[in-house]
Design an enzyme around this catalytic site. Structure first.
Site, PDB file in Angstrom:
ATOM      1  N   SER A  58       0.854  -1.197   0.000  1.00  0.00           N
ATOM      2  CA  SER A  58       0.000   0.000   0.000  1.00  0.00           C
ATOM      3  C   SER A  58       0.884   1.238   0.000  1.00  0.00           C
ATOM      4  O   SER A  58       2.086   1.158   0.289  1.00  0.00           O
ATOM      5  CB  SER A  58      -0.855  -0.037   1.274  1.00  0.00           C
ATOM      6  OG  SER A  58      -1.447   1.211   1.548  1.00  0.00           O
TER       7      SER A  58
ATOM      8  N   TYR B  10      -4.189  -0.885   9.814  1.00  0.00           N
ATOM      9  CA  TYR B  10      -3.993  -1.136   8.376  1.00  0.00           C
ATOM     10  C   TYR B  10      -2.574  -0.744   7.956  1.00  0.00           C
ATOM     11  O   TYR B  10      -1.886  -1.501   7.272  1.00  0.00           O
ATOM     12  CB  TYR B  10      -5.022  -0.334   7.577  1.00  0.00           C
ATOM     13  CG  TYR B  10      -4.978  -0.576   6.084  1.00  0.00           C
ATOM     14  CD1 TYR B  10      -5.618  -1.675   5.512  1.00  0.00           C
ATOM     15  CD2 TYR B  10      -4.290   0.294   5.237  1.00  0.00           C
ATOM     16  CE1 TYR B  10      -5.576  -1.889   4.143  1.00  0.00           C
ATOM     17  CE2 TYR B  10      -4.247   0.083   3.869  1.00  0.00           C
ATOM     18  CZ  TYR B  10      -4.893  -1.009   3.328  1.00  0.00           C
ATOM     19  OH  TYR B  10      -4.848  -1.230   1.977  1.00  0.00           O
TER      20      TYR B  10
HETATM   21  P1  NAD Z   1     -12.112  -4.714  -1.886  1.00  0.00           P
HETATM   22  O1  NAD Z   1     -12.818  -4.403  -0.633  1.00  0.00           O
HETATM   23  O2  NAD Z   1     -12.888  -4.721  -3.151  1.00  0.00           O
HETATM   24  O3  NAD Z   1     -11.324  -6.088  -1.777  1.00  0.00           O
HETATM   25  C1  NAD Z   1     -10.994  -6.709  -0.577  1.00  0.00           C
HETATM   26  C2  NAD Z   1     -11.298  -8.157  -0.733  1.00  0.00           C
HETATM   27  O4  NAD Z   1     -10.931  -8.882   0.447  1.00  0.00           O
HETATM   28  C3  NAD Z   1     -12.800  -8.373  -0.961  1.00  0.00           C
HETATM   29  O5  NAD Z   1     -12.998  -9.121  -2.145  1.00  0.00           O
HETATM   30  C4  NAD Z   1     -13.239  -9.111   0.266  1.00  0.00           C
HETATM   31  O6  NAD Z   1     -14.267 -10.053   0.037  1.00  0.00           O
HETATM   32  C5  NAD Z   1     -11.960  -9.799   0.712  1.00  0.00           C
HETATM   33  N1  NAD Z   1     -12.040 -10.132   2.127  1.00  0.00           N
HETATM   34  C6  NAD Z   1     -12.343  -9.286   3.143  1.00  0.00           C
HETATM   35  N2  NAD Z   1     -12.413  -9.979   4.305  1.00  0.00           N
HETATM   36  C7  NAD Z   1     -12.144 -11.268   4.004  1.00  0.00           C
HETATM   37  C8  NAD Z   1     -12.079 -12.445   4.766  1.00  0.00           C
HETATM   38  N3  NAD Z   1     -12.287 -12.442   6.098  1.00  0.00           N
HETATM   39  N4  NAD Z   1     -11.805 -13.611   4.141  1.00  0.00           N
HETATM   40  C9  NAD Z   1     -11.593 -13.627   2.808  1.00  0.00           C
HETATM   41  N5  NAD Z   1     -11.625 -12.545   2.021  1.00  0.00           N
HETATM   42  C10 NAD Z   1     -11.905 -11.375   2.617  1.00  0.00           C
HETATM   43  O7  NAD Z   1     -10.923  -3.653  -1.973  1.00  0.00           O
HETATM   44  P2  NAD Z   1      -9.584  -3.665  -2.850  1.00  0.00           P
HETATM   45  O8  NAD Z   1      -9.161  -2.272  -2.880  1.00  0.00           O
HETATM   46  O9  NAD Z   1      -9.760  -4.407  -4.120  1.00  0.00           O
HETATM   47  O10 NAD Z   1      -8.576  -4.442  -1.892  1.00  0.00           O
HETATM   48  C11 NAD Z   1      -7.740  -5.481  -2.367  1.00  0.00           C
HETATM   49  C12 NAD Z   1      -6.361  -5.352  -1.716  1.00  0.00           C
HETATM   50  O11 NAD Z   1      -5.755  -4.154  -2.168  1.00  0.00           O
HETATM   51  C13 NAD Z   1      -6.394  -5.265  -0.197  1.00  0.00           C
HETATM   52  O12 NAD Z   1      -5.323  -6.012   0.328  1.00  0.00           O
HETATM   53  C14 NAD Z   1      -6.176  -3.793   0.056  1.00  0.00           C
HETATM   54  O13 NAD Z   1      -5.608  -3.567   1.313  1.00  0.00           O
HETATM   55  C15 NAD Z   1      -5.233  -3.464  -1.063  1.00  0.00           C
HETATM   56  N6  NAD Z   1      -5.093  -2.053  -1.395  1.00  0.00           N
HETATM   57  C16 NAD Z   1      -6.142  -1.325  -1.901  1.00  0.00           C
HETATM   58  C17 NAD Z   1      -5.957   0.002  -2.221  1.00  0.00           C
HETATM   59  C18 NAD Z   1      -7.066   0.859  -2.778  1.00  0.00           C
HETATM   60  O14 NAD Z   1      -6.844   2.062  -2.979  1.00  0.00           O
HETATM   61  N7  NAD Z   1      -8.227   0.323  -3.054  1.00  0.00           N
HETATM   62  C19 NAD Z   1      -4.711   0.600  -2.035  1.00  0.00           C
HETATM   63  C20 NAD Z   1      -3.668  -0.158  -1.517  1.00  0.00           C
HETATM   64  C21 NAD Z   1      -3.876  -1.488  -1.211  1.00  0.00           C
END
Ligand code: NAD
Length: 254
Positions: free
Chosen positions: A145, A158
């Site tokens: 991140s 986080y």
């Molecule tokens: P998102 O909320 O769409 O995806 C998160 C996913 O994790 C979801 O599909 C959810 O079902 C799954 N999840 C949550 N709890 C869970 C559990 N207990 N068991 C199994 N699966 C579970 O959001 P995203 O942005 O696509 O996030 C994906 C990754 O990217 C994450 O690790 C997030 O920290 C990281 N990230 C996102 C951003 C951003 O700007 N969106 C930036 C940096 C990092």
């Protein structure tokens, strides 16, 4: 060198978590389009991913599990090894966030975030890594991140979990790099997904962030697919312990 197949995932067995939405869904569909056989793991629902795969004529296997629990992680790795025979590529994309000021951040929130984002990220890497080490081949991709590099606001657990991903990735790369396993991470910038919905809904936060992105826009989940295919394919065979920033230039802005 045959460069035509450098980025191909043909016949690779790929396990993608967090595949029910956002970045994980885009990566699962991208891997399948690049030729991989994909096991897409969702949490509560994986239907949308299945439908999108069907619409594109992609054959992916879908399953749901609670990966914050040890038994959830173990059962998914068991299922992956039984159904696919091996795991060549692991993309651990599942993640969660809790937004409260540090002075009020509960231990329940701390533990919930750490369990999914770091503890299970380690356990799944370890279990899949054991299989990869026995064959001397594998690609492991974690999601870091912007908060791997800078402090966040109101997201202390986080930020700590995503900083921990850097230590996890570098240590696994040190230990396994000489045994055929590449371990790396992608650090997305500000991407339009459910995880950032609170920021997107706040015009002040949304625009403040936007004003610092040299590319001039927030990212879309699809913006991460190229980096993921690179780290999953032969193209990255000499890339170890790297955190690949895909942020539209946000960090370069300083
Ligand atoms: P998102 O909320 O769409 O995806 C998160 C996913 O994790 C979801 O599909 C959810 O079902 C799954 N999840 C949550 N709890 C869970 C559990 N207990 N068991 C199994 N699966 C579970 O959001 P995203 O942005 O696509 O996030 C994906 C990754 O990217 C994450 O690790 C997030 O920290 C990281 N990230 C996102 C951003 C951003 O700007 N969106 C930036 C940096 C990092």
């Amino acid at each position: 060198m045959d460069v035509s197949s450098l980025f191909s995932l043909k016949d690779r067995m790929a396990l993608v978590t967090g595949a029910g939405s956002g970045i994980g869904q885009a990566i699962a569909l991208g891997f399948a389009q690049a030729g991989a056989k994909v096991l897409a793991v969702g949490h509560s629902s994986i239907e949308e991913t299945k439908e999108k795969a069907n619409a594109k004529g992609l054959d992916i296997v879908t399953i749901t599990a609670d990966l914050s629990k040890e038994e959830g992680v173990r059962s998914i790795v068991d299922f992956a090894l039984k159904t696919m025979g091996r795991v060549d590529v692991l993309a651990y994309v599942a993640g969660t966030i809790r937004r409260t000021p540090a002075e009020k951040h509960s231990l329940e929130d701390w533990d919930a975030v750490m369990a999914l984002n770091l503890r299970s990220a380690f356990l799944m890497s370890q279990l899949v890594g054991q299989d990869m080490l026995s064959r001397g081949y594998g690609k492991i991709i974690h999601i870091a991140s912007m908060l791997t590099f800078m402090g966040g606001m109101n997201v202390v657990s986080y930020a700590a979990s995503k900083s921990g991903i850097a230590g996890l990735v570098r240590t696994l790369a040190n230990e396994w790099g000489g045994r055929g396993i590449n371990v790396n991470a992608i650090a997305p910038g500000w991407i339009k997904t459910k995880l950032t919905s609170a920021l997107q809904a706040d015009p002040n936060r949304y625009n403040t962030i936007l004003s610092r992105i040299p590319a001039g826009r927030w990212g879309e989940p699809e913006d991460l697919v190229g980096a993921a295919i690179f780290l999953a394919s032969r193209a990255s065979d000499y890339v170890n312990g790297h955190i690949l920033v895909v942020d539209g230039g946000y960090l370069a802005r300083g």
